[in-house]
Design a protein around this motif. Structure first.
Motif: not given
Length: 248
Positions: A80, A82, A88, A91, A96, A98-99, A134
């Motif tokens: 993602f 963004t 997060a 996600a 996912a 990674d973010y 993150v």
């Protein structure tokens, strides 16, 4: 992984797409199969199969990135990309890998590609970063400290990623954000000193903009959220240098 990683980029902001394309062009192992401005176009490409990795924005019209990922079965690896921290947890619940918070530095992007390569090669790797990590990593590598504004007889804490542009009007400054306007008596010169110069530039004696929010520009104006803002004559050379380098 011996062969190239086939990927697509999905983001409704032209400037964000260009930044990701520029990052991918610096890594020989990546092959960009498609660049999509919305989730519907991305879904059509994904139905054809043979996509390894998706760089996926979250806030997009009609179908957002989270909804797109939920519709895919099976799904390729998803990263993602963004400007919003608050998605997060969701996600990572959707697996996912990674973010990435915008603006995405090349160094951070390379870490993500290394992680994707390990997944695709079947190597044992650590679990994806949790949302708290993150926030801490991106705050040091990409996201500066929040901006504190004197307004409405109080101090307002504002996330820089929410700011689209600042407008000086008489003895006030109107800070335009993604969903609001904040009026302060602090002068625009104050913000020119406080805001990070790699993200915000003065384009006119009355306007200062967030570079990553520009959707279009020419020699006399920039467009942000459908609004055209003038580029002052004394600022033109610097502004065009910045915007052209960003859009290359």
């Amino acid at each position: 992984m011996d062969r190239k990683i086939r990927c697509i980029i999905v983001d409704d902001e032209p400037l964000a797409r260009k930044v990701l394309v520029k990052h991918t062009e610096q890594i020989d192992q990546l092959e960009v199969v498609a660049v999509c401005a919305n989730a519907v176009d991305a879904f059509c490409h994904l139905q054809k199969g043979n996509i390894d990795l998706v760089f996926l924005d979250i806030k997009m019209p009609k179908i957002n990135g989270l909804e797109l990922l939920e519709s895919l079965n099976p799904a390729p690896l998803v990263v993602f990309t963004t400007a919003y921290r608050e998605f997060a947890i969701k996600a990572f619940e959707l697996d996912a890998i990674d973010y990435l918070l915008k603006p995405i530095s090349m160094g951070r992007f390379m870490k993500t590609i290394a992680k994707a390569n390990k997944y695709l090669s079947g190597q044992s790797i650590s679990q994806p970063q949790q949302p708290s990590k993150v926030a801490s990593e991106t705050s040091t590598s990409a996201e500066p400290e929040p901006l504190y504004i004197k307004a409405q007889r109080k101090i307002i804490k504002l996330d820089l990623s929410h700011i689209t542009y600042l407008e000086s009007l008489n003895d006030k400054v109107i800070i335009h954000t993604l969903d609001n306007e904040i009026t302060t008596s602090q002068r625009i010169g104050h913000f020119s000193e406080k805001l990070p110069k790699e993200r915000f530039i003065r384009i006119h004696r009355s306007f200062m903009i967030a570079v990553d929010k520009v959707s279009a520009f020419n020699s006399i104006m920039v467009e942000i959220n459908g609004k055209e803002l003038p580029i002052g004559r004394n600022y033109r050379s610097h502004v065009l240098d910045i915007l052209q380098n960003t859009s290359d």
